[in-house]
Design a protein around this motif. Structure first.
Motif: not given
Length: 156
Positions: A12-16, A19-21, A71-77, A114-117
């Motif tokens: 999963v390629c994430v930014d801040l 939509d990454s979540q 990244l740590l917050e996303l790791s928890d999810i 993730g993409v924003v419509p």
């Protein structure tokens, strides 16, 4: 004796952005259902500020710390969904090239973004789709940020 297949791996390629979540939740549910693994990648574009009294160094460090915290917050999810810690990857470089190189090095089976419509993602998404098809033969899943949890569960 049959050779055991490695587990499927989603990167999963994430930014801040939020939509990454959404993309992460979808990838994690897919991984959990299939006994797969999740890597979470955040790419920092090269910092192009001149150093003036150490200000750019401080800005670079702050940007890296913000990315690590995200990244740590996303790791928890991810861990709550899959029951296992994902591999966290923080890289610096041109976004497209870095995503491609990391996916190749990590033996990823599917790239998830993730993409924003309604927002423009044209160049990066088109470039990645071409590269994935021509060089890696890897599917890319674009996840709309407006999916509800119910929709995510339904389609995974």
């Amino acid at each position: 004796m049959t050779k055991q297949q490695p587990p499927i791996k989603f990167m999963v390629c994430v930014d801040l952005r939020e939509d990454s979540q959404v993309a992460l939740r979808l990838a994690c549910i897919k991984a959990q259902k299939r006994g797969g693994l999740v890597d979470i990648l955040h790419v920092l574009e090269p910092f192009e500020a001149d150093s003036l009294f150490g200000v750019s160094d401080k800005m670079r460090l702050e940007r890296e710390e913000n990315a690590k915290q995200a990244l740590l917050e996303l790791s928890d999810i991810a861990e709550k969904i899959t029951g296992q810690k994902p591999r966290l990857l923080l890289k610096e470089g041109a976004i497209g090239d870095t995503i491609m190189r990391t996916a190749q090095e990590a033996w990823v089976n599917m790239l998830v973004l993730g993409v924003v419509p309604g927002a423009s993602h044209g160049k990066l998404v088109a470039w990645l789709a071409t590269q994935l098809g021509e060089k890696l033969w890897m599917p890319m899943l674009l996840v709309p940020a407006n999916l509800t949890d119910e929709q995510i569960i339904e389609i995974s």
